[in-house]
Design a protein around this motif. Structure first.
Motif, PDB file in Angstrom:
ATOM      1  N   UNK A   1      16.412  -8.949 -19.748  1.00 41.56           N
ATOM      2  CA  UNK A   1      16.475  -9.711 -18.501  1.00 41.56           C
ATOM      3  C   UNK A   1      17.863  -9.877 -17.920  1.00 41.56           C
ATOM      4  N   UNK A   2      18.831 -10.393 -18.684  1.00 39.94           N
ATOM      5  CA  UNK A   2      20.172 -10.560 -18.112  1.00 39.94           C
ATOM      6  C   UNK A   2      20.784  -9.239 -17.631  1.00 39.94           C
ATOM      7  N   UNK A   3      20.577  -8.154 -18.360  1.00 36.14           N
ATOM      8  CA  UNK A   3      21.140  -6.861 -17.964  1.00 36.14           C
ATOM      9  C   UNK A   3      20.449  -6.323 -16.715  1.00 36.14           C
ATOM     10  N   UNK A   4      19.162  -6.581 -16.582  1.00 36.54           N
ATOM     11  CA  UNK A   4      18.407  -6.047 -15.450  1.00 36.54           C
ATOM     12  C   UNK A   4      18.733  -6.749 -14.133  1.00 36.54           C
ATOM     13  N   UNK A   5      19.348  -7.916 -14.202  1.00 31.49           N
ATOM     14  CA  UNK A   5      19.689  -8.662 -12.986  1.00 31.49           C
ATOM     15  C   UNK A   5      20.980  -8.158 -12.337  1.00 31.49           C
ATOM     16  N   UNK A   6      21.718  -7.317 -13.065  1.00 31.78           N
ATOM     17  CA  UNK A   6      22.979  -6.775 -12.566  1.00 31.78           C
ATOM     18  C   UNK A   6      22.756  -5.291 -12.296  1.00 31.78           C
ATOM     19  N   UNK A   7      23.086  -4.807 -11.114  1.00 27.60           N
ATOM     20  CA  UNK A   7      22.830  -3.391 -10.812  1.00 27.60           C
ATOM     21  C   UNK A   7      23.434  -2.426 -11.848  1.00 27.60           C
TER      22      UNK A   7
END
Length: 181
Positions: free
Chosen positions: A135-141
């Motif tokens: 989740x945290x990684x997927x929120x950043x392009x």
């Protein structure tokens, strides 16, 4: 002398990881994350993902590495031992007991069907946890781009993990450096 507020006790480390080990026998990661992030708020989503990512590079089982690293952060070597002992106490006991039971009842077809059902449930837990950790990684392009790159290299091109890391690490560092500027 008052205890430091950010340092967990040995008992808290043992108990938290014991519950995870008992609850998640065969798939502890989802339960460890739920306890550490959702219930006890020991870590944020991002902190858990960072610590777990680090532990994936260490030799040995990722969840044991996670318990050791987290315990060591709070109580040094004795905290690491308390967290690992809590994590492993129930599963070791369960494995020994199940081994004895399987030796006795393993030829029964119902036992085999039961194991197949557990396999499906464990797969679902692993998938759900992977999505929560990502989740945290997927929120950043740039994080999303790295997830896609790693997936393509590993799952589609079937490159060995060390090669995937060798390719992805410099790209990830470059993208992170650009983001910080």
């Amino acid at each position: 002398m008052e205890a430091e507020p950010d340092r967990l006790t040995h008992a808290a480390l043992f108990e938290g990881f014991f519950i995870a080990g008992l609850s998640g026998f065969g798939g502890v990661l989802p339960f460890a994350r739920r306890i550490m992030v959702d219930r006890r708020h020991w870590l944020t989503d991002a902190e858990f993902a960072d610590l777990f990512s680090l532990c994936q590079f260490l030799p040995g089982p990722n969840i044991v590495n996670l318990s050791a690293a987290f315990g060591a952060r709070h109580r040094g070597i004795t905290g690491a031992l308390a967290a690992m002992a809590g994590l492993l106490a129930a599963p070791i006991t369960i494995v020994i007991t199940l081994g004895l039971l399987f030796a006795r009842f393993g030829k029964n077809p119902l036992v085999h069907h039961g194991i197949e059902g557990l396999t499906a449930a464990a797969s679902g837990l692993i998938l759900a946890t992977a999505l929560k950790i990502a989740g945290p990684a997927l929120r950043i392009p740039t994080g999303l781009a790295m997830v896609v790159l790693a997936f393509v290299l590993f799952a589609i091109l079937h490159l060995a993990l060390p090669l995937v890391i060798a390719i992805a690490l410099p790209i990830s560092l470059l993208l992170a450096a650009r983001r910080v500027k």
